[in-house]
Design a protein around this motif. Structure first.
Motif, short mmCIF file in Angstrom:
data_model
loop_
_atom_site.label_atom_id
_atom_site.label_comp_id
_atom_site.label_asym_id
_atom_site.label_seq_id
_atom_site.Cartn_x
_atom_site.Cartn_y
_atom_site.Cartn_z
N ALA A 306 70.68 61.90 9.67
CA ALA A 306 70.14 60.75 8.95
C ALA A 306 69.94 59.57 9.89
N ASN A 307 68.90 58.76 9.59
CA ASN A 307 68.59 57.53 10.33
C ASN A 307 68.13 57.80 11.77
N SER A 308 67.66 59.00 12.04
CA SER A 308 67.11 59.28 13.37
C SER A 308 65.77 58.57 13.54
N ASN A 309 65.48 58.20 14.79
CA ASN A 309 64.19 57.59 15.13
C ASN A 309 63.72 58.25 16.41
N VAL A 310 62.81 59.21 16.29
CA VAL A 310 62.47 60.06 17.43
C VAL A 310 60.97 60.03 17.69
N ILE A 311 60.63 60.45 18.92
CA ILE A 311 59.23 60.52 19.32
C ILE A 311 59.13 61.47 20.50
N GLY A 312 57.97 62.05 20.69
CA GLY A 312 57.73 62.90 21.85
C GLY A 312 57.74 64.38 21.52
N VAL A 313 57.42 65.19 22.56
CA VAL A 313 57.42 66.65 22.45
C VAL A 313 58.22 67.22 23.62
N PRO A 314 59.39 67.80 23.38
CA PRO A 314 60.08 67.82 22.08
C PRO A 314 60.59 66.43 21.72
N ALA A 315 60.74 66.17 20.44
CA ALA A 315 61.13 64.84 19.99
C ALA A 315 62.55 64.50 20.44
N VAL A 316 62.69 63.31 21.01
CA VAL A 316 63.99 62.78 21.42
C VAL A 316 64.10 61.37 20.86
N SER A 317 65.27 60.76 21.01
CA SER A 317 65.43 59.41 20.48
C SER A 317 64.39 58.48 21.09
N LYS A 318 63.94 57.55 20.30
CA LYS A 318 62.90 56.63 20.75
C LYS A 318 63.34 55.86 21.99
N LEU A 319 64.61 55.45 22.04
CA LEU A 319 65.12 54.71 23.18
C LEU A 319 65.05 55.56 24.44
N LEU A 320 65.50 56.82 24.35
CA LEU A 320 65.46 57.70 25.51
C LEU A 320 64.03 57.98 25.94
N TYR A 321 63.16 58.17 24.97
CA TYR A 321 61.76 58.47 25.30
C TYR A 321 61.13 57.35 26.13
N TRP A 322 61.35 56.11 25.72
CA TRP A 322 60.72 55.01 26.45
C TRP A 322 61.39 54.76 27.78
N ARG A 323 62.69 55.05 27.89
CA ARG A 323 63.35 54.96 29.20
C ARG A 323 62.77 55.97 30.17
N VAL A 324 62.61 57.21 29.70
CA VAL A 324 62.04 58.25 30.55
C VAL A 324 60.59 57.92 30.92
N THR A 325 59.84 57.40 29.95
CA THR A 325 58.46 57.02 30.23
C THR A 325 58.39 55.93 31.29
N ALA A 326 59.27 54.93 31.16
CA ALA A 326 59.28 53.85 32.16
C ALA A 326 59.65 54.37 33.54
N LEU A 327 60.64 55.25 33.60
CA LEU A 327 61.05 55.80 34.89
C LEU A 327 59.96 56.68 35.50
N SER A 328 59.23 57.39 34.66
CA SER A 328 58.18 58.28 35.18
C SER A 328 57.08 57.49 35.88
N GLN A 329 56.90 56.23 35.49
CA GLN A 329 55.89 55.40 36.16
C GLN A 329 56.28 55.10 37.60
N LYS A 330 57.56 55.23 37.90
CA LYS A 330 58.03 54.94 39.25
C LYS A 330 58.01 56.16 40.17
N LEU A 331 57.71 57.32 39.63
CA LEU A 331 57.76 58.55 40.41
C LEU A 331 56.81 58.55 41.61
N PRO A 332 55.56 58.09 41.49
CA PRO A 332 54.68 58.10 42.68
C PRO A 332 55.26 57.34 43.87
N LYS A 333 55.78 56.14 43.63
CA LYS A 333 56.37 55.38 44.73
C LYS A 333 57.64 56.03 45.25
#
Length: 348
Positions: A306-333
Motif C-alpha cells: 500500500a502507498n507505493s509510488n513507482v515508475i520505470g521498467v521494471p517499476a521501482v520507487s519513484k525516488l530511486l528511479y530519479w536518483r538512477v536517472t540523475a546518475l546515468s547522466q554522469k556516465l559519459p564523463k
C-alpha cells in the motif's frame, strides 16, 4: 455550441450554497460561453485554481471568474469574481448542469429499429436507441442505450446507466447503477486464455462474467474481459479511461483511476484508490496495494505494498528511479575519466 445562462443559474449550479459564494465586482449580463482564462472574452465564464495561472487571471477578459476564497485580487470593470472553497470542483458541477441541458437524455421508449427479445425485461423508464439489440432474458433498468448497443443474453444493466453508441455488454454480465460506458467499449469480451497441447494452442473457454459496481465509468474502446471462472470485478467509483485493457479475473477496488492505454493482466488485484498512469502495465497474478501510484510507461512485475509510488521498467520507487536517472547522466564523463586514467596507467 452556443448557449445563454443567467447569473442565477450559475450561482445555483456551482455546488456551494448560493449564500456561501462570496461575490466581488459587478456583471449583470448573461453567460454566453465557457473558456480558459487566457481565451475568455466578454460574456464568458472561467475559473482559477492554481497560481501557475495567476498572470492569466490578471489579464483575463472573462466576465465571470470562479476563484478560491481568500484570493486577494480586484476585478476589472464589468467583471464578477465568485469565491468558493474549490473552484475546480464548482466549475465541474456547473459543467454537469450544462451538460444535462446541451445533451439531454432521450425520453423513455424503444426505437422501432431496435431488436428486443420477447423474454428480455425492459424498464418503462429505459431508452433503447436505434439498431440496439437486447438478447434473451436480459434485464435493462432505467438506463439509456444511445444507439447500436448490444446487451447479451441474461445480462443486467442498472438504473441511471448510460451506454454510448456501439457499446457491448456480454452475456450474463452485470452493470451497476449510474455507470457510464462510452462509445465502443466492450464489457465481457472473451478472456485471453490458451493451453499448449501437441504444439497447438488450445483455447480455454471463459465461462465467468464481468460485474461493475455503482458509478463506474469505462472509456471509449476499452475492454473488460470476462472471467475464466467467477467474475472480473470493478468496484464503486472507479474511472477507466479510453483504450484500457482489463484482463480476465482482475479485481479492481473502489475509486481507482486507470489512464489511457494502461493494462492489467489476468487475475491481478488492484486495491482501493490506485492510479495507473498512461501506458502503464501490471503483470498477471499480482497485488497492488491501496493508494498506490504507477507512473506512466511503467511495468509492474512484482506485487506492491500500500502507498507505493513507482515508475520505470521494471517499476521501482519513484525516488530511486530519479536518483538512477540523475546518475546515468554522469556516465559519459565518468567513462572519459576512466579512459584517461587507463591511458595514464598504460603509459607508465
Amino acid at each position: 455550441m452556443s448557449f445563454s445562462y443567467s447569473l442565477e443559474f450559475i450561482l445555483e449550479g456551482i455546488g456551494d450554497s448560493v449564500e456561501s459564494v462570496e461575490k466581488t465586482g459587478d456583471y449583470a449580463g448573461s453567460i454566453e460561453g465557457f473558456a480558459s482564462l487566457s481565451e475568455a472574452r466578454e460574456g464568458d465564464l472561467s475559473f482559477f485554481y492554481s497560481n501557475r495561472y495567476k498572470k492569466d487571471l490578471e489579464e483575463s477578459h472573462a466576465s465571470v471568474i470562479i476563484v478560491p476564497k481568500g484570493l486577494t485580487i480586484e476585478p476589472k470593470p464589468a467583471q464578477l469574481l465568485l469565491a468558493v472553497e474549490n473552484p475546480s470542483l464548482s466549475f465541474a458541477m456547473l459543467c454537469r448542469e450544462v451538460e444535462f441541458n446541451l445533451m439531454p437524455r432521450p425520453k423513455p421508449g424503444i426505437h422501432p429499429s431496435a431488436v428486443v427479445h420477447p423474454t428480455a425485461v425492459i424498464s418503462p423508464h429505459a431508452y433503447i436507441g436505434p439498431l440496439s439489440v437486447i438478447e434473451a432474458e436480459a434485464e435493462v433498468g432505467a438506463a439509456t442505450l444511445v444507439s447500436q448497443v448490444t446487451i447479451g443474453r441474461n445480462a443486467r444493466v442498472g438504473d441511471d446507466t448510460l451506454i454510448g453508441a456501439q457499446g457491448v455488454v456480454g452475456a450474463y454480465c452485470i452493470i451497476g447503477n449510474g455507470n457510464r460506458l462510452s462509445e465502443g467499449c466492450v464489457i465481457g469480451s472473451d478472456g485471453y486464455g490458451y493451453l499448449q497441447s501437441d504444439g497447438k494452442h488450445e483455447r480455454i473457454p471463459q465461462i465467468g462474467i464481468v460485474e461493475t459496481a455503482s458509478h463506474v465509468d469505462i472509456g471509449a474502446n476499452s475492454t473488460v474481459d470476462r472471467a475464466r471462472l467467477g467474475r472480473t470485478f470493478i468496484d464503486e467509483g472507479t474511472k477507466v479511461d479510453n483504450l484500457v485493457q482489463i484482463a480476465h479475473n482482475v479485481q479492481i477496488g473502489k475509486h481507482c483511476l486507470l489512464i489511457a492505454q494502461s493494462g492489467i493482466a489476468g487475475s491481478s488485484q488492484i486495491k482501493d484508490h490506485v492510479i495507473l498512469a498512461a501506458k502503464s502495465g501490471i503483470a498477471g497474478h499480482l497485488s497492488v496495494g491501496a493508494n498506490s501510484i504507477i507512473g506512466p510507461l511503467s511495468g509492474v512485475y512484482n506485487s506492491l505494498e500500500a502507498n507505493s509510488n513507482v515508475i520505470g521498467v521494471p517499476a521501482v520507487s519513484k525516488l530511486l528511479y530519479w536518483r538512477v536517472t540523475a546518475l546515468s547522466q554522469k556516465l559519459p564523463k565518468l567513462f572519459e575519466r576512466f579512459n584517461a586514467i587507463e591511458s595514464l596507467i598504460n603509459k607508465n
